[in-house]
Motif scaffolding. Structure first.
Motif, PDB file in Angstrom:
ATOM      1  N   ARG A  44      33.466-112.806  12.818  1.00  0.00           N
ATOM      2  CA  ARG A  44      32.115-112.685  13.378  1.00  0.00           C
ATOM      3  C   ARG A  44      31.037-112.905  12.328  1.00  0.00           C
ATOM      4  O   ARG A  44      29.890-113.158  12.679  1.00  0.00           O
ATOM      5  N   SER A  45      31.401-112.743  11.048  1.00  0.00           N
ATOM      6  CA  SER A  45      30.412-112.848   9.986  1.00  0.00           C
ATOM      7  C   SER A  45      31.085-113.288   8.701  1.00  0.00           C
ATOM      8  O   SER A  45      32.226-112.908   8.432  1.00  0.00           O
ATOM      9  N   GLU A  46      30.370-114.047   7.913  1.00  0.00           N
ATOM     10  CA  GLU A  46      30.868-114.477   6.609  1.00  0.00           C
ATOM     11  C   GLU A  46      30.557-113.462   5.513  1.00  0.00           C
ATOM     12  O   GLU A  46      31.057-113.591   4.410  1.00  0.00           O
ATOM     13  N   MET A  47      29.721-112.463   5.813  1.00  0.00           N
ATOM     14  CA  MET A  47      29.285-111.561   4.759  1.00  0.00           C
ATOM     15  C   MET A  47      30.344-110.533   4.355  1.00  0.00           C
ATOM     16  O   MET A  47      30.344-110.084   3.217  1.00  0.00           O
ATOM     17  N   ALA A  48      31.212-110.140   5.262  1.00  0.00           N
ATOM     18  CA  ALA A  48      32.201-109.106   4.947  1.00  0.00           C
ATOM     19  C   ALA A  48      33.235-109.052   6.065  1.00  0.00           C
ATOM     20  O   ALA A  48      33.050-109.646   7.127  1.00  0.00           O
ATOM     21  N   ASP A  49      34.318-108.310   5.809  1.00  0.00           N
ATOM     22  CA  ASP A  49      35.349-108.104   6.826  1.00  0.00           C
ATOM     23  C   ASP A  49      35.072-106.859   7.670  1.00  0.00           C
ATOM     24  O   ASP A  49      35.461-106.798   8.830  1.00  0.00           O
ATOM     25  N   HIS A  50      34.445-105.869   7.041  1.00  0.00           N
ATOM     26  CA  HIS A  50      34.221-104.593   7.723  1.00  0.00           C
ATOM     27  C   HIS A  50      32.850-104.035   7.367  1.00  0.00           C
ATOM     28  O   HIS A  50      32.354-104.251   6.267  1.00  0.00           O
ATOM     29  N   MET A  51      32.300-103.283   8.315  1.00  0.00           N
ATOM     30  CA  MET A  51      31.064-102.550   8.081  1.00  0.00           C
ATOM     31  C   MET A  51      31.305-101.103   8.503  1.00  0.00           C
ATOM     32  O   MET A  51      31.943-100.850   9.523  1.00  0.00           O
ATOM     33  N   VAL A  52      30.811-100.196   7.697  1.00  0.00           N
ATOM     34  CA  VAL A  52      30.873 -98.776   8.025  1.00  0.00           C
ATOM     35  C   VAL A  52      29.437 -98.264   8.045  1.00  0.00           C
ATOM     36  O   VAL A  52      28.659 -98.528   7.131  1.00  0.00           O
ATOM     37  N   ILE A  53      29.103 -97.557   9.112  1.00  0.00           N
ATOM     38  CA  ILE A  53      27.778 -96.960   9.255  1.00  0.00           C
ATOM     39  C   ILE A  53      27.981 -95.461   9.428  1.00  0.00           C
ATOM     40  O   ILE A  53      28.820 -95.040  10.230  1.00  0.00           O
ATOM     41  N   CYS A  54      27.227 -94.670   8.661  1.00  0.00           N
ATOM     42  CA  CYS A  54      27.344 -93.221   8.790  1.00  0.00           C
ATOM     43  C   CYS A  54      26.008 -92.578   8.444  1.00  0.00           C
ATOM     44  O   CYS A  54      25.089 -93.245   7.971  1.00  0.00           O
ATOM     45  N   SER A  55      25.921 -91.294   8.694  1.00  0.00           N
ATOM     46  CA  SER A  55      24.684 -90.553   8.437  1.00  0.00           C
ATOM     47  C   SER A  55      24.948 -89.367   7.538  1.00  0.00           C
ATOM     48  O   SER A  55      26.020 -88.763   7.581  1.00  0.00           O
ATOM     49  N   GLY A  56      23.931 -89.045   6.754  1.00  0.00           N
ATOM     50  CA  GLY A  56      23.886 -87.802   5.993  1.00  0.00           C
ATOM     51  C   GLY A  56      22.768 -86.960   6.556  1.00  0.00           C
ATOM     52  O   GLY A  56      21.827 -87.487   7.160  1.00  0.00           O
ATOM     53  N   ARG A  57      22.845 -85.657   6.376  1.00  0.00           N
ATOM     54  CA  ARG A  57      21.850 -84.774   6.977  1.00  0.00           C
ATOM     55  C   ARG A  57      20.509 -84.785   6.257  1.00  0.00           C
ATOM     56  O   ARG A  57      19.500 -84.384   6.819  1.00  0.00           O
ATOM     57  N   SER A  58      20.483 -85.229   5.006  1.00  0.00           N
ATOM     58  CA  SER A  58      19.249 -85.215   4.217  1.00  0.00           C
ATOM     59  C   SER A  58      19.273 -86.388   3.242  1.00  0.00           C
ATOM     60  O   SER A  58      20.317 -86.998   3.015  1.00  0.00           O
ATOM     61  N   SER A  59      18.121 -86.669   2.649  1.00  0.00           N
ATOM     62  CA  SER A  59      18.039 -87.730   1.635  1.00  0.00           C
ATOM     63  C   SER A  59      18.972 -87.435   0.472  1.00  0.00           C
ATOM     64  O   SER A  59      19.613 -88.335  -0.065  1.00  0.00           O
TER      65      SER A  59
END
Length: 130
Positions: A44-59
């Motif tokens: 689907r993309s040439e930039m990478a094989d995988h993407m991970v998205i996550c959140s932290g509770r604070s900066s």
């Protein structure tokens, strides 16, 4: 925070993208990241094989997750990750070659909604194990 083509980025060593992905997923879990989403970009993309998205509770937690990930990827795989956004801790992008990691504060993640761009059908979040 654009990520360019693979040229000029970290070359794979004695590991494959699946190993790096597994390590990233284990680490974000260990570091208490929330709402972890894994997106397969192969074909689907040439930039990478995988993407991970996550959140932290604070900066502070966002920056800490990013620091620890970069340290562990360097230690385990010799990957020198490129990073953007760590100074503010709102959205940190970690480019580890074949795996791209986005660590957000929840409000910033809701604003940009990267999952809608990359998940099949533009749907909502799906668990990392899916």
């Amino acid at each position: 925070m654009p990520v360019g083509p693979r040229e000029g980025r970290a070359a794979p060593g004695d590991h494959d993208s699946a190993q790096v992905l597994a390590t990233v997923l284990a680490l974000v879990d260990d570091y208490k990241a929330e709402d972890v989403v894994q997106i397969d970009l192969r074909g689907r993309s040439e930039m990478a094989d995988h993407m991970v998205i996550c959140s932290g509770r604070s900066s502070r937690q966002v920056a800490s997750i990013a620091d620890k990930l970069m340290e562990k990827l360097k230690e385990d795989f010799g990957i020198i990750s490129k990073v953007e956004g760590k100074e503010t801790g709102d959205w940190v992008l970690i480019d580890a070659g074949d795996v791209i990691v986005h660590v957000f504060r929840p409000e910033v993640r809701d604003f940009y909604q990267l999952e809608k761009m990359w998940l099949p059908g533009g749907g909502g979040r799906m668990p990392a194990s899916a």
